[in-house]
Design a protein around this motif. Structure first.
Motif, PDB file in Angstrom:
ATOM      1  N   SER A  32       0.808  -1.062   0.032  1.00 42.67           N
ATOM      2  CA  SER A  32       0.023   0.165  -0.150  1.00 42.67           C
ATOM      3  C   SER A  32       0.849   1.304  -0.080  1.00 42.67           C
ATOM      4  O   SER A  32       0.501   2.107  -0.631  1.00 42.67           O
ATOM      5  CB  SER A  32      -0.964  -0.022   1.204  1.00 42.67           C
ATOM      6  OG  SER A  32      -1.685   1.080   1.249  1.00 42.67           O
ATOM      7  N   ASN A  36       0.995   4.191  -2.966  1.00 44.63           N
ATOM      8  CA  ASN A  36       0.634   5.594  -2.682  1.00 44.63           C
ATOM      9  C   ASN A  36       2.015   6.516  -3.183  1.00 44.63           C
ATOM     10  O   ASN A  36       1.943   7.572  -3.680  1.00 44.63           O
ATOM     11  CB  ASN A  36       0.607   5.786  -1.181  1.00 44.63           C
ATOM     12  CG  ASN A  36      -0.909   5.064  -0.821  1.00 44.63           C
ATOM     13  OD1 ASN A  36      -1.541   4.942  -1.703  1.00 44.63           O
ATOM     14  ND2 ASN A  36      -0.933   4.773   0.399  1.00 44.63           N
ATOM     15  N   MET A  42      -5.963   5.964  -9.208  1.00 45.44           N
ATOM     16  CA  MET A  42      -7.265   5.971  -8.288  1.00 45.44           C
ATOM     17  C   MET A  42      -8.279   4.960  -8.716  1.00 45.44           C
ATOM     18  O   MET A  42      -9.538   5.187  -8.276  1.00 45.44           O
ATOM     19  CB  MET A  42      -7.552   7.227  -7.909  1.00 45.44           C
ATOM     20  CG  MET A  42      -6.532   8.336  -7.118  1.00 45.44           C
ATOM     21  SD  MET A  42      -5.998   7.406  -5.735  1.00 45.44           S
ATOM     22  CE  MET A  42      -7.531   7.772  -4.792  1.00 45.44           C
ATOM     23  N   MET A  46      -6.582  -0.136  -8.867  1.00 47.16           N
ATOM     24  CA  MET A  46      -5.406   0.616  -8.332  1.00 47.16           C
ATOM     25  C   MET A  46      -4.285   0.449  -9.599  1.00 47.16           C
ATOM     26  O   MET A  46      -3.152   0.655  -9.264  1.00 47.16           O
ATOM     27  CB  MET A  46      -4.666   0.189  -7.056  1.00 47.16           C
ATOM     28  CG  MET A  46      -5.782   0.584  -6.138  1.00 47.16           C
ATOM     29  SD  MET A  46      -5.839   1.927  -5.578  1.00 47.16           S
ATOM     30  CE  MET A  46      -4.345   2.357  -4.806  1.00 47.16           C
ATOM     31  N   GLU A 119     -14.340   0.189 -14.611  1.00 50.84           N
ATOM     32  CA  GLU A 119     -13.023   1.406 -14.499  1.00 50.84           C
ATOM     33  C   GLU A 119     -13.118   1.858 -15.966  1.00 50.84           C
ATOM     34  O   GLU A 119     -12.859   2.896 -16.071  1.00 50.84           O
ATOM     35  CB  GLU A 119     -11.712   0.641 -14.112  1.00 50.84           C
ATOM     36  CG  GLU A 119     -10.738   1.613 -13.738  1.00 50.84           C
ATOM     37  CD  GLU A 119      -9.503   0.942 -13.408  1.00 50.84           C
ATOM     38  OE1 GLU A 119      -8.746   0.665 -14.255  1.00 50.84           O
ATOM     39  OE2 GLU A 119      -9.407   0.575 -12.150  1.00 50.84           O
ATOM     40  N   GLY A 203     -11.596   1.845  -1.521  1.00 52.84           N
ATOM     41  CA  GLY A 203     -10.171   1.803  -1.670  1.00 52.84           C
ATOM     42  C   GLY A 203      -9.589   0.282  -1.356  1.00 52.84           C
ATOM     43  O   GLY A 203      -9.561  -0.106  -0.333  1.00 52.84           O
ATOM     44  N   ASN A 206      -6.969   0.118   1.048  1.00 55.26           N
ATOM     45  CA  ASN A 206      -6.933   0.819   1.995  1.00 55.26           C
ATOM     46  C   ASN A 206      -7.196   0.049   3.341  1.00 55.26           C
ATOM     47  O   ASN A 206      -7.809  -0.689   3.812  1.00 55.26           O
ATOM     48  CB  ASN A 206      -8.520   1.574   2.185  1.00 55.26           C
ATOM     49  CG  ASN A 206      -8.603   2.528   3.136  1.00 55.26           C
ATOM     50  OD1 ASN A 206      -8.311   2.357   4.329  1.00 55.26           O
ATOM     51  ND2 ASN A 206      -9.521   3.769   2.963  1.00 55.26           N
ATOM     52  N   THR A 253     -12.016   7.987  -0.248  1.00 56.58           N
ATOM     53  CA  THR A 253     -11.135   8.172  -1.480  1.00 56.58           C
ATOM     54  C   THR A 253     -11.838   8.272  -2.715  1.00 56.58           C
ATOM     55  O   THR A 253     -11.045   8.371  -3.634  1.00 56.58           O
ATOM     56  CB  THR A 253     -10.406   6.664  -1.460  1.00 56.58           C
ATOM     57  OG1 THR A 253     -11.470   5.643  -1.427  1.00 56.58           O
ATOM     58  CG2 THR A 253      -9.667   6.472  -0.047  1.00 56.58           C
TER      59      THR A 253
END
Length: 255
Positions: A32, A36, A42, A46, A119, A203, A206, A253
């Motif tokens: 994670s 990031n 996003m 991901m 997506e 997320g 997350n 998010t």
């Protein structure tokens, strides 16, 4: 195999499950942070390839589900240890565990192309892009309604009674153990699948949400008030989903 050996075997298996879970959590936290720092995107996936997504999904299932499945796995071990004491056929616990994990892996295999398709569709539609958080809120409402549904509680009841499940679903041999693990995984999936689907709007990596869901699933399955906790969670998800639909910025998010 005497009772002392059975106890040692149970402790060894529990220790291995916890070690695997802790190692998986460490890997997820590292992954994670890496995502990031690299700003990998996003979107729902991901920016991950299918192979990476499935690999991380398997690690996620080990981290989140092994602690919650431990009572069932230990019960399987105890029953087979009893059979071994009577000189009956013995099947290693890993057969049951691998089938359980296989069920959840199949869910990840199905989830990836659906998320990727959503997506891409969102990227091609201004309306979907604008209203993506509200769609996420609607998904939270659906997850909350499922928490209150009869199907949820049928599956949850199977997960909350390890001995009853083992005795009612017993099959001998390696194939039988695999089938039992797969069936238990299916009940577990039926109990929790929408709790994992809401990771997409909240997320997929997350860590805070994953930790919260792990604690929730463990409580549902293991504490005396598990069913009531499940119902309260459903109400909270419905209320939060409605809030997100009305105020999209309430989704931390976005989607």
């Amino acid at each position: 195999m005497d009772s002392a050996n059975v106890s040692r075997q149970r402790k060894l298996i529990l220790g291995l499950l916890l070690i695997l879970a802790v190692a998986s959590w460490a890997l997820l936290i590292w992954q994670s942070a890496t995502m990031n720092s690299q700003a990998m995107g996003m979107g729902l996936t991901m920016g991950m390839s299918a192979v990476l997504f499935i690999a991380i999904w398997v690690v996620m299932m080990i981290a989140m589900m092994f602690p919650t499945a431990a009572p069932m796995i230990l019960m399987f071990t105890a029953v087979y240890a009893g059979k071994r004491q009577k000189s009956q056929a013995f099947v290693p616990t890993w057969v049951f565990v691998s089938a359980y994990l296989f069920t959840w892996t199949l869910f990840g295999v199905v989830a990836y192309p659906l998320a990727l398709g959503a997506e891409r569709l969102t990227g091609q539609s201004t309306w979907l892009m604008t209203n993506a958080p509200r769609i996420g809120g609607a998904l939270l409402v659906v997850a909350g309604l499922y928490q209150l549904s009869p199907l949820k509680h049928v599956c949850l009841a199977k997960c909350r009674t390890p001995l009853q499940f083992i005795l009612s679903s017993w099959c001998d041999g390696y194939g039988g153990a695999f089938r039992m693990g797969f069936v238990h995984g299916a009940y577990c999936l039926g109990c929790c699948w929408l709790l994992f689907v809401i990771l997409f709007p909240l997320g997929i990596m997350n860590i805070g949400v994953m930790a919260l869901l792990t604690a929730l699933i463990f409580a549902e399955k293991s504490v005396p008030l598990g069913r009531q906790i499940s119902q309260i969670t459903g109400i909270v998800l419905i209320l939060y989903g409605v809030l997100v639909v009305l105020v999209p910025a309430a989704l931390p998010t976005g989607m």
